[in-house]
Design a protein around this motif. Structure first.
Motif: not given
Length: 439
Positions: A176-184, A339-344, A370-374, A379-385
């Protein structure tokens, strides 16, 4: 304008080109019979092509026997060619008619058609969509998709002028690009794959080489939503820009919207008139409303949204009444965005994401990435991904990922704005939604 040749018949004009100034000149037209009226001594045929209609007038005593025989045989939706002489007249809305010397019938049509393409007998949208090939022949629909074509052309021209490179990313993906179940899901040679929801991860990787990229193409979301603004297959216009922030791409987006509205107004005046739609060219910059300001506006209208939650459709409708124009919603809670949107940097509870709204409809969504790997892994983990599912994307962050930002516009929703249509299915050639897989 390229004209057509069929055998020894060569089209000389489209219907829109037949004007009173051509009085006495001979023309050859191709098109379809929209309507036939036989008044005894005279037959009137309305000929339609993609540019409009013109009246073919057949006076029984003044045309050849063969032309008269063909005219008497015509029915709606017959595909025909007409060679004739242009006549100035006060009897038609356009002040012109064509008297035929020859009529050629290229193909016939069923005597009973499923819908009336003149629109005099209205049909429900579902009935029209069941006969979509015929429904698309209605002048109103031709106008809609000529406007959409003009909009896409204007978007491409604008982005080319700004130094963007057009790209084409995969539609079959492994995760998934954005996570979640909305995939074919699809069977990919015995392995599980999915239809792409978005080009998001690919366009982010491409800024490392091409810096400024855009894509126009179809994407797929298996959402249960069945509303007047949701589709399962839709066309998205995506951009991504290296060394840019949310504010940079917001300015680009509002400039693009203004440009598209200007171009459509200039090039599609006939189509807008046919749709009875007045398209206003917006002033820029667009108003920017923070998420907190939006919640305050809604609270004053008696609508309570818990902080951090997304804004539901009924609340957006209320918001649209308060702000009946283009506007951005900025400074969203980080947890409400992808998850890829940068926090302020100054307050990670908020992020550098935005939505572009028109009245109550979300047209575009974007932000600084977000431009840093860490931080991306966090953010991926916070989103449950599972970061392992994104390992190939994460690899790119080892190769010098620059700061970057971007957005995506739904073409069909933009077309709704440009045409005044209220249902997204009317501005989609062959809509796909939860219930419709044909035609």
């Amino acid at each position: 304008m390229k004209l057509d040749v069929i055998g020894d018949w060569r089209r000389t004009h489209y219907t829109v080109d037949v004007k009173p100034e051509l009085d006495g000149q001979e023309v050859t037209l191709f098109g379809w019979v929209q309507e036939v009226r036989d008044l005894g001594g005279i037959i009137f045929i309305i000929l339609q092509d993609r540019e409009g209609t013109v009246q073919i007038t057949v006076p029984r005593r003044k045309v050849s026997a063969e032309a008269l025989m063909k005219a008497e045989a015509l029915q709606r939706r017959y595909s025909i060619g007409v060679k004739g002489v242009v006549k100035r007249t006060e009897m038609t809305p356009r002040g012109v008619e064509v008297v035929p010397k020859e009529i050629k019938i290229f193909s016939t049509a069923a005597q009973k058609l499923p819908i009336d393409i003149t629109g005099k007998v209205p049909a429900k949208l579902e009935t029209r969509l069941d006969a979509r090939a015929l429904d698309l022949c209605r002048e109103e629909n031709v106008a809609i998709f000529k406007i959409q074509h003009t909009a896409v052309e204007a978007i491409r021209d604008f982005l080319f002028e700004k130094g963007f490179i057009e790209v084409h990313t995969p539609r079959i993906i492994a995760s998934a690009t954005e996570g979640g179940a909305a995939l074919f899901p699809v069977d990919y040679f015995g392995r599980k794959a999915f239809l792409a929801q978005s080009p998001q991860l690919y366009k982010e990787q491409l800024v490392m080489s091409l810096e400024k990229v855009f894509e126009v193409g179809p994407f797929f979301r298996a959402e249960e939503s069945h509303t007047r603004r949701h589709l399962s297959e839709f066309v998205s216009i995506d951009i991504e820009q290296a060394f840019a922030s949310a504010e940079d791409v917001m300015q680009l987006l509002e400039q693009l919207i203004q440009h598209v509205c200007k171009v459509v107004n200039e090039k599609c005046s006939r189509e807008l008139a046919l749709l009875n739609h007045r398209l206003e060219v917006p002033e820029i910059p667009f108003k920017r409303l923070t998420y907190d300001k939006v919640l305050d506006d809604l609270r004053r209208e008696g609508v309570e949204i818990p902080w951090g939650e997304d804004i539901p459709t009924p609340a957006f409708r209320t918001l649209g009444r308060i702000h009946p124009y283009f506007y951005f919603i900025t400074d969203w809670p980080t947890r409400s965005k992808a998850f890829y949107i940068k926090p302020r940097d100054d307050n990670p509870d908020f992020c550098e994401g935005f939505d572009l709204m028109w009245h109550w409809i979300e047209l575009a969504s974007g932000g600084t990435r977000i431009s840093t790997k860490e931080l991306l892994i966090k953010r991926l983990e916070e989103k449950g991904l599972n970061p392992e599912s994104f390992k190939y994307h994460l690899q790119a962050f080892d190769y010098g990922m620059p700061p970057h930002a971007g957005w995506a516009i739904g073409l069909e929703r933009l077309t709704m704005v440009l045409t005044g249509k209220k249902n997204i299915r009317e501005v989609t050639l062959y809509p796909r939604d939860r219930f419709r897989l044909t035609p």
